[in-house]
Design an enzyme around this catalytic site. Sequence first.
Site, mmCIF file in Angstrom:
data_model
loop_
_atom_site.group_PDB
_atom_site.id
_atom_site.type_symbol
_atom_site.label_atom_id
_atom_site.label_comp_id
_atom_site.label_asym_id
_atom_site.label_seq_id
_atom_site.Cartn_x
_atom_site.Cartn_y
_atom_site.Cartn_z
ATOM 1 N N SER A 299 0.843 -1.197 0.000
ATOM 2 C CA SER A 299 0.000 0.000 0.000
ATOM 3 C C SER A 299 0.874 1.241 0.000
ATOM 4 C CB SER A 299 -0.913 0.001 1.228
ATOM 5 O OG SER A 299 -0.142 0.093 2.421
ATOM 6 N N LYS A 300 0.223 2.407 -0.036
ATOM 7 C CA LYS A 300 0.945 3.675 -0.119
ATOM 8 C C LYS A 300 1.885 3.893 1.054
ATOM 9 C CE LYS A 300 -2.582 6.044 -2.868
ATOM 10 N NZ LYS A 300 -3.587 7.139 -2.910
ATOM 11 N N ARG A 301 1.564 3.306 2.204
ATOM 12 C CA ARG A 301 2.431 3.517 3.368
ATOM 13 C C ARG A 301 3.799 2.863 3.191
ATOM 14 N NH1 ARG A 301 2.423 -0.831 7.093
ATOM 15 N NH2 ARG A 301 0.957 -2.499 6.565
#
Length: 566
Positions: A299-301
């Site tokens: 994910s973006k994290r």
Amino acid sequence: MTSLVFNTPWLRVRSLPELAPTFLRRRQSPRRCFSVVACSSPGSNGGDSVRVRFAPSPTGNLHVGGARTALFNYLFARSKGGKFVLRIEDTDLERSTRESEAAVLQDLQWLGLDWDEGPGVGGDFGPYRQSERNALYKQYAEKLLESGQVYRCFCSSEELVKMKEIAKLKQLPPVYTGKWATASDAEVEQELEKGTPFTYRFRVPKEGSLKINDLIRGEVSWNLDTLGDFVVMRSNGQPVYNFCVTVDDATMAISHVIRAEEHLPNTLRQALIYKALEFPMPQFAHVSLILAPDRSKLSKRHGATSVGQYREMGFLPQGMVNYLALLGWGDGTENEFFTLEQLVEKFSIERVNKSGAIFDSTKLRWMNGLHLKALPSEKLTKLVGEQWKSAGILTESEGSFVDEAVELLKDGIDVVTDSDNVLLNLLSYPLHATLASPEAKPAVEDKLHEVAASLVAAYDSGEIPSALAEGQSGWQKWVKAFGKSTKRKGKSLFMPLRVLLTGKLHGPEMATSIVLISKAGSPGIVAPQAGFVSMEERFKILREMDWEALNKSESVPLESTAAAST
């Protein structure tokens, strides 16, 4: 006219309910029971019958997971001589945008995944946007309504919520109870006259199971009693995802559905719709998810996750495609370097691993570096030269300085944007920071001040400028003579020269570096904002150096000269 591929896999009916084709129907007990197995027909994998699709939703950027799914579809189609179809699933009217669609198409084109049918290309099975196929969905929904495979459901949102709450209290699956499944015609007509909103629900057999032979995951089965009657058309007249996908895949004659494993649960609903509409069912292959290093879903994290981000960061499409292909696939050898053409030649769906693949950004950089260095020298020089100019380091993107700098520095470049730092490092002169470091102590103690004095004298006399004007041969000749005059050779000669002229203890080949630094001082090469320290400025710093203070404190406290070196 749309045609269907009838030599694709179909559903072998074991216990035939009302969903069976007319020619197979026989009398049954009122209880609905269903058990099917997806199996392959001969020739379903061969040549012209192969039609695959990639069907992104234009609600954001193209995720690397979606890009890998597109790549596997592309490779499968090309390796089988089939067709790669692009279909836009834009039925989410609130989130879908044409801007996102354009970005997805741009990313696919950048990766080199050209489609045979779809937006901008056309084809015999269009339109290729779901938002333009509503009439088709309504046609098939009405067909199911007429045959009794679906029924109108007038339940309100409040009623549905209550059903879920009751099921939860009873520790049952949160499935629809079938309130309107047995309603009389009179009851339905009464609600229609009142104008009560309704959905279309699919009649799911109460007993039985579905079993498919997934090309990647092997045999997968579901029990139908966990499903409940599901919605195929919303009360606003919009079809739901599973209904759209089934109608689209069938009417576009898709023979193989290769998609992410998160879609595996959808297969049950889709298989029931295939059967009810008497469509041949394609073969399924569900690809594992791409995981982050901590084995959670990427994910973006975890950093950059979209193709567009990596493009902007300077990655090559060749490196991206090669790396994505290796996330869950290999050709069975130690080889990891593949061009797109080689991947088409080597790819087979049987070698796709069903385990999750870890996205390693370090390996992606390394892979990109291999493809960068494999480029023809002219193309590599053009890419890097344009990067240096756009970054505001150089005033021109081509010329002898660019050619020589790329040749010297290319081994330190894995991504095109890396070239900024390696060139800025060459042009910088952090002499004071270097001399203050513990690593420089042996060089300083080896009478570095004496070498510096001789070097300054040679520059002031014109020896060094004359030698540099002759290029590498002139410089190497002068170094040899300088070594004799100072009675130094090997490391005791080259280390002091590197430190005093480049300001660093390590770096690329010294002779080429010194000549390039000299050439960079010519007008119109390095942009003023690049922070370049010219050869003349370097010798000015050497003249002002307080060697006695350096030897005493092993540091240089002169702020003015430190500022000049940066």
